[in-house]
Design a protein around this motif. Structure first.
Motif, PDB file in Angstrom:
ATOM      1  N   MET A 128       0.857  -1.178   0.000  1.00  0.00           N
ATOM      2  CA  MET A 128       0.000   0.000   0.000  1.00  0.00           C
ATOM      3  C   MET A 128       0.894   1.229   0.000  1.00  0.00           C
ATOM      4  SD  MET A 128      -2.934   0.978   2.773  1.00  0.00           S
ATOM      5  CE  MET A 128      -4.152  -0.162   2.179  1.00  0.00           C
ATOM      6  N   SER A 129       0.627   2.159  -0.868  1.00  0.00           N
ATOM      7  CA  SER A 129       1.466   3.353  -0.935  1.00  0.00           C
ATOM      8  C   SER A 129       1.137   4.297   0.207  1.00  0.00           C
ATOM      9  CB  SER A 129       1.266   4.069  -2.276  1.00  0.00           C
ATOM     10  OG  SER A 129       0.033   4.730  -2.295  1.00  0.00           O
ATOM     11  N   GLN A 130       2.079   5.139   0.541  1.00  0.00           N
ATOM     12  CA  GLN A 130       1.911   6.095   1.628  1.00  0.00           C
ATOM     13  C   GLN A 130       0.705   7.001   1.373  1.00  0.00           C
ATOM     14  OE1 GLN A 130       3.793   5.720   4.188  1.00  0.00           O
ATOM     15  NE2 GLN A 130       3.549   7.545   5.396  1.00  0.00           N
ATOM     16  N   ASP A 131       0.451   7.358   0.107  1.00  0.00           N
ATOM     17  CA  ASP A 131      -0.641   8.273  -0.221  1.00  0.00           C
ATOM     18  C   ASP A 131      -2.015   7.681   0.068  1.00  0.00           C
ATOM     19  OD1 ASP A 131       1.171   9.366  -3.129  1.00  0.00           O
ATOM     20  OD2 ASP A 131       1.162  10.215  -1.119  1.00  0.00           O
ATOM     21  N   SER A 132      -2.168   6.373  -0.109  1.00  0.00           N
ATOM     22  CA  SER A 132      -3.481   5.773   0.060  1.00  0.00           C
ATOM     23  C   SER A 132      -3.638   5.055   1.399  1.00  0.00           C
ATOM     24  CB  SER A 132      -3.752   4.794  -1.082  1.00  0.00           C
ATOM     25  OG  SER A 132      -2.827   3.731  -1.027  1.00  0.00           O
ATOM     26  N   GLU A 133      -2.619   5.076   2.204  1.00  0.00           N
ATOM     27  CA  GLU A 133      -2.679   4.373   3.476  1.00  0.00           C
ATOM     28  C   GLU A 133      -3.630   5.073   4.439  1.00  0.00           C
ATOM     29  OE1 GLU A 133       0.248   2.244   6.674  1.00  0.00           O
ATOM     30  OE2 GLU A 133       1.098   3.763   5.368  1.00  0.00           O
ATOM     31  N   ALA A 134      -4.386   4.270   5.169  1.00  0.00           N
ATOM     32  CA  ALA A 134      -5.322   4.807   6.153  1.00  0.00           C
ATOM     33  C   ALA A 134      -4.561   5.221   7.410  1.00  0.00           C
ATOM     34  CB  ALA A 134      -6.373   3.768   6.484  1.00  0.00           C
ATOM     35  N   TYR A 135      -5.001   6.301   8.016  1.00  0.00           N
ATOM     36  CA  TYR A 135      -4.441   6.798   9.273  1.00  0.00           C
ATOM     37  C   TYR A 135      -5.545   6.798  10.323  1.00  0.00           C
ATOM     38  CZ  TYR A 135      -0.019   8.415   7.321  1.00  0.00           C
ATOM     39  OH  TYR A 135       1.236   8.476   6.765  1.00  0.00           O
ATOM     40  N   TYR A 136      -5.159   6.570  11.575  1.00  0.00           N
ATOM     41  CA  TYR A 136      -6.123   6.485  12.666  1.00  0.00           C
ATOM     42  C   TYR A 136      -5.630   7.280  13.867  1.00  0.00           C
ATOM     43  CZ  TYR A 136      -7.843   2.658   9.856  1.00  0.00           C
ATOM     44  OH  TYR A 136      -8.335   1.917   8.820  1.00  0.00           O
ATOM     45  N   ASN A 137      -6.561   7.948  14.535  1.00  0.00           N
ATOM     46  CA  ASN A 137      -6.195   8.672  15.749  1.00  0.00           C
ATOM     47  C   ASN A 137      -6.425   7.775  16.965  1.00  0.00           C
ATOM     48  OD1 ASN A 137      -8.928   8.907  16.580  1.00  0.00           O
ATOM     49  ND2 ASN A 137      -9.184  10.756  15.381  1.00  0.00           N
ATOM     50  N   ALA A 138      -5.982   8.239  18.116  1.00  0.00           N
ATOM     51  CA  ALA A 138      -6.049   7.438  19.334  1.00  0.00           C
ATOM     52  C   ALA A 138      -7.476   7.051  19.695  1.00  0.00           C
ATOM     53  CB  ALA A 138      -5.386   8.186  20.487  1.00  0.00           C
ATOM     54  N   GLN A 139      -8.411   7.937  19.472  1.00  0.00           N
ATOM     55  CA  GLN A 139      -9.805   7.639  19.795  1.00  0.00           C
ATOM     56  C   GLN A 139     -10.332   6.479  18.950  1.00  0.00           C
ATOM     57  OE1 GLN A 139     -12.367  11.031  19.874  1.00  0.00           O
ATOM     58  NE2 GLN A 139     -14.226   9.828  19.958  1.00  0.00           N
ATOM     59  N   GLU A 140      -9.949   6.438  17.680  1.00  0.00           N
ATOM     60  CA  GLU A 140     -10.389   5.367  16.791  1.00  0.00           C
ATOM     61  C   GLU A 140      -9.761   4.020  17.140  1.00  0.00           C
ATOM     62  OE1 GLU A 140     -11.089   7.679  12.599  1.00  0.00           O
ATOM     63  OE2 GLU A 140      -9.022   7.541  13.339  1.00  0.00           O
ATOM     64  N   LEU A 141      -8.582   4.056  17.748  1.00  0.00           N
ATOM     65  CA  LEU A 141      -7.852   2.828  18.044  1.00  0.00           C
ATOM     66  C   LEU A 141      -8.124   2.277  19.441  1.00  0.00           C
ATOM     67  CD1 LEU A 141      -4.396   3.858  16.535  1.00  0.00           C
ATOM     68  CD2 LEU A 141      -6.073   2.273  15.541  1.00  0.00           C
ATOM     69  N   ALA A 142      -8.522   3.123  20.358  1.00  0.00           N
ATOM     70  CA  ALA A 142      -8.700   2.717  21.752  1.00  0.00           C
ATOM     71  C   ALA A 142      -9.689   1.561  21.865  1.00  0.00           C
ATOM     72  CB  ALA A 142      -9.177   3.895  22.586  1.00  0.00           C
ATOM     73  N   GLY A 143      -9.240   0.505  22.551  1.00  0.00           N
ATOM     74  CA  GLY A 143     -10.108  -0.636  22.816  1.00  0.00           C
ATOM     75  C   GLY A 143     -10.105  -1.715  21.748  1.00  0.00           C
ATOM     76  N   LEU A 144      -9.470  -1.467  20.611  1.00  0.00           N
ATOM     77  CA  LEU A 144      -9.394  -2.499  19.581  1.00  0.00           C
ATOM     78  C   LEU A 144      -8.410  -3.585  20.013  1.00  0.00           C
ATOM     79  CD1 LEU A 144      -9.237  -0.401  16.279  1.00  0.00           C
ATOM     80  CD2 LEU A 144     -11.229  -1.504  17.307  1.00  0.00           C
ATOM     81  N   ALA A 145      -8.504  -4.740  19.385  1.00  0.00           N
ATOM     82  CA  ALA A 145      -7.585  -5.841  19.684  1.00  0.00           C
ATOM     83  C   ALA A 145      -6.144  -5.362  19.548  1.00  0.00           C
ATOM     84  CB  ALA A 145      -7.848  -7.004  18.730  1.00  0.00           C
ATOM     85  N   GLY A 146      -5.338  -5.651  20.553  1.00  0.00           N
ATOM     86  CA  GLY A 146      -3.937  -5.262  20.527  1.00  0.00           C
ATOM     87  C   GLY A 146      -3.657  -3.836  20.952  1.00  0.00           C
ATOM     88  N   MET A 147      -4.694  -3.122  21.333  1.00  0.00           N
ATOM     89  CA  MET A 147      -4.563  -1.707  21.705  1.00  0.00           C
ATOM     90  C   MET A 147      -5.003  -1.487  23.150  1.00  0.00           C
ATOM     91  SD  MET A 147      -3.656   0.344  19.125  1.00  0.00           S
ATOM     92  CE  MET A 147      -2.404  -0.850  18.756  1.00  0.00           C
ATOM     93  N   PRO A 148      -4.414  -0.492  23.813  1.00  0.00           N
ATOM     94  CA  PRO A 148      -4.912  -0.104  25.139  1.00  0.00           C
ATOM     95  C   PRO A 148      -6.358   0.391  25.046  1.00  0.00           C
ATOM     96  CG  PRO A 148      -2.752   0.859  24.712  1.00  0.00           C
ATOM     97  CD  PRO A 148      -3.231   0.273  23.416  1.00  0.00           C
ATOM     98  N   GLU A 149      -7.008   0.460  26.183  1.00  0.00           N
ATOM     99  CA  GLU A 149      -8.416   0.859  26.248  1.00  0.00           C
ATOM    100  C   GLU A 149      -8.631   2.376  26.146  1.00  0.00           C
ATOM    101  OE1 GLU A 149     -11.217  -1.084  26.444  1.00  0.00           O
ATOM    102  OE2 GLU A 149      -9.886  -2.796  26.128  1.00  0.00           O
ATOM    103  N   THR A 150      -7.595   3.155  26.433  1.00  0.00           N
ATOM    104  CA  THR A 150      -7.760   4.607  26.502  1.00  0.00           C
ATOM    105  C   THR A 150      -6.911   5.332  25.464  1.00  0.00           C
ATOM    106  OG1 THR A 150      -5.964   4.901  28.091  1.00  0.00           O
ATOM    107  CG2 THR A 150      -8.174   4.466  28.996  1.00  0.00           C
TER     108      THR A 150
END
Length: 96
Positions: A1-23
């Protein structure tokens, strides 16, 4: 995947997902500890966004599944719109 089309996520979007902290603060500490690349978040509240490629594999799996589910929904909606347009076209043809 090229850098231009890669998805980015902020901490709020990632919190609580598998492999991620809850906060958000836990996400930010993990990102800093692991030197995750980031870009400034342009939305409300600022902060940082991290590219999908730096996230743990189990987290990426969840995010990709969500993207696939969203595409399935989009496809279903397009099929419904196509059916409705066909009905409208048939009605217009029979009006002549």
């Amino acid at each position: 995947m090229s850098q231009d089309s890669e998805a980015y996520y902020n901490a709020q979007e990632l919190a609580g997902l598998a492999g991620m902290p809850e906060t958000r603060s836990g996400i930010n500490r993990l990102a800093k500890r692991n030197n995750w690349p980031y870009r400034p978040h342009s939305g409300r509240g600022g902060g940082r966004e991290h590219p999908e490629s730096c996230l743990p594999k189990e987290t990426r799996k969840i995010l990709i599944k969500r993207q696939m589910d969203a595409l399935d929904t989009d496809i279903a909606n397009l099929k419904l719109k196509k059916k409705a347009l066909k009905r409208c076209l048939k009605k217009l043809i029979h009006m002549d």
